[in-house]
Design a protein around this motif. Sequence first.
Motif, PDB file in Angstrom:
ATOM      1  N   TRP A 299      13.405 -14.337  27.380  1.00 10.83           N
ATOM      2  CA  TRP A 299      13.010 -14.465  25.972  1.00 10.83           C
ATOM      3  C   TRP A 299      13.965 -15.436  25.282  1.00 10.83           C
ATOM      4  CZ3 TRP A 299       9.382 -10.996  23.428  1.00 10.83           C
ATOM      5  CH2 TRP A 299       8.846 -10.018  24.264  1.00 10.83           C
TER       6      TRP A 299
ATOM      7  N   ASP B  62      10.583 -16.991  20.633  1.00 13.64           N
ATOM      8  CA  ASP B  62       9.576 -15.987  20.957  1.00 13.64           C
ATOM      9  C   ASP B  62       9.540 -14.861  19.925  1.00 13.64           C
ATOM     10  OD1 ASP B  62       8.849 -17.296  23.367  1.00 13.64           O
ATOM     11  OD2 ASP B  62      10.604 -16.417  24.355  1.00 13.64           O
TER      12      ASP B  62
ATOM     13  N   THR C 184       7.759  -6.161  21.543  1.00 11.73           N
ATOM     14  CA  THR C 184       8.206  -7.313  20.762  1.00 11.73           C
ATOM     15  C   THR C 184       9.326  -6.921  19.803  1.00 11.73           C
ATOM     16  OG1 THR C 184       6.004  -8.318  20.891  1.00 11.73           O
ATOM     17  CG2 THR C 184       7.478  -9.119  19.167  1.00 11.73           C
TER      18      THR C 184
ATOM     19  N   PHE D  46       7.234 -12.925  29.816  1.00 12.00           N
ATOM     20  CA  PHE D  46       8.565 -13.475  29.577  1.00 12.00           C
ATOM     21  C   PHE D  46       9.475 -13.194  30.771  1.00 12.00           C
ATOM     22  CE2 PHE D  46       6.643 -12.374  25.492  1.00 12.00           C
ATOM     23  CZ  PHE D  46       6.693 -13.598  24.837  1.00 12.00           C
TER      24      PHE D  46
END
Length: 579
Positions: A298, A302, A262, A294
């Motif tokens: 993305w 997100d 992330t 994803f």
Amino acid sequence: MSRGRALLVAIATICATVLAASGCATLPSSSSPQVIDTFSPSGAGLAVPTPVPDQEPDLLVRDFLKAAAIADQRHAAARQFLTPEAADSWDDSAQTTIVLRADLSAEGGRGADRAEYTLRAEKVGSLDPGGIFREDVGQLEVTIGLARRDGQWRIDELPPGVVLERTEFVSTYAQRDLFFLSGSGDSLVPDTRWTAADRTDLEFSLVNLLATGPRPGLESAVLSRIPASVSVRPDDSAEGQQGAGTAIDFTGLPVLSSQATTQFAAQVVWTLARADVPGPYRLERDGAPLDERFADGWTTEDVRTFDPYPPVEPMRNALTAADGLVRLDASGARPAGGPWSQVRGGRSATLSHDGEALAVIAGEDRAAPQRLLIGAVDGEPDDALVAQTLTGPTFHPVDGRAWVMVDDTRLVRVGIGVQAPSVQEMDGAPLRALGSRFTGLRIDPSGAQLAVVVDGKVFIGALSAETGQPLAGTFRQIGRALGETAAVVAWRDRSTVVIGQNTTEVPVTTITVDGAMTTPLSQRNIAGPVTAIAAAGREVYVVDQRSLLRLDTVAETGDRYWREINGLAAIRADPVVAG
């Protein structure tokens, strides 16, 4: 979203813009991994200067300077203006200097087959590798020799390096942010770079720049999930698709945890989105989705919690010398109530970033000792410090402690304690090395950088990602052309500061953190000098000779003037915002 060329210089003698002008590689047509160079313009729609038949030598030099703004293929466009021997020997990577305006004079004389010109210019910046701008001052003087070859003038003598006029650079390159992680890992820190404005491989060049890491001075202040070993390649399957967003395939990328994935995506997605690269962003590792959740790409939603420029509400409070803390609403100003409204002699105040704590410097007279009060907004303020002078306060966004400079010599941070405030001495040596009289101190919203005003000059430096301490050797002056007129500073956002000045001519100025863009704010209905400054969202707040004022920085130009705060006209009051 990208500032790009919209942020043109407003004060010609102040502003400069830059880009590293090293050799360039073009994007290969194959899909094999390739490190993409950062600085070659795409050529699409770009007017490339070329020598004109029977061109006069001084005009040929002028066109050479224009062509020097195009760094593609080792300045191939500029080398057309050189003799073959000079084109082979010219070291364009030695030094790149941005100048305000190049003046030419034929002091060396001109004959039938020989001419010599002296170029003089005021320096405003220099170029470092990676598109990093460095402010510079002083005069540049170089000699350029020309010879007539086959009836045409060509440059055969010139010093190493490249000289770029400011106007050519701002028309060819754009300002863009790379994003790295703050020490806490949950926030993004912008690192401003300059890349060619019109290029087709922008997404790959920006990601490649991310892999090279942050600029010198920021290395110990930020983290990155983009390893230096990574390279990128275009996704051939995306060719010809309309509205499909952007696909980037990474090679050399290790397996990342869910959190690290992330963070990796946040760095890449926000870097591309702020540069107007179209999304969604399909991030892949060796042809497979980086995260199967994803696989279709993305978006900024997100990774919204990492938004480097989140929306900010306008100021809701002010600090008055006579009535303590007051609340602001559509009807005007009214006492906030509670103990903070009982504070008298307040001179400056700052909210913590979560809005839960307040720090106030109070003192009835500037010649008398000053007190630092700190506490919960809805609680009782506690006396934390007493000194002859206190500069600040400013809250760190992660640990929630307030920083102040005490008597221009000691840097301390203060936290709200159970029984009494906790006071911790910090390493103030990196700040003391800058000067002797401090009037401004502000930590940026990510907690990675510190803005300081000392002896009328503005400095930006880094804070250690590990300890939070100021890092020696990282502080650099910005806004040199302002002289020593700066009085106070605030962060307008994570990449721009706003300066209040001890002058009536230009009381308020914004400066990008790299020092490349300096822009005066409206001078309508404001009477400098400015003694306090703050920013929240689209609004900037100052205290001038008369009262507390606000400016809507995105209002129509005709309506962009400083206005008094309803209910606080002619009342001594200071702005209160997070920071």
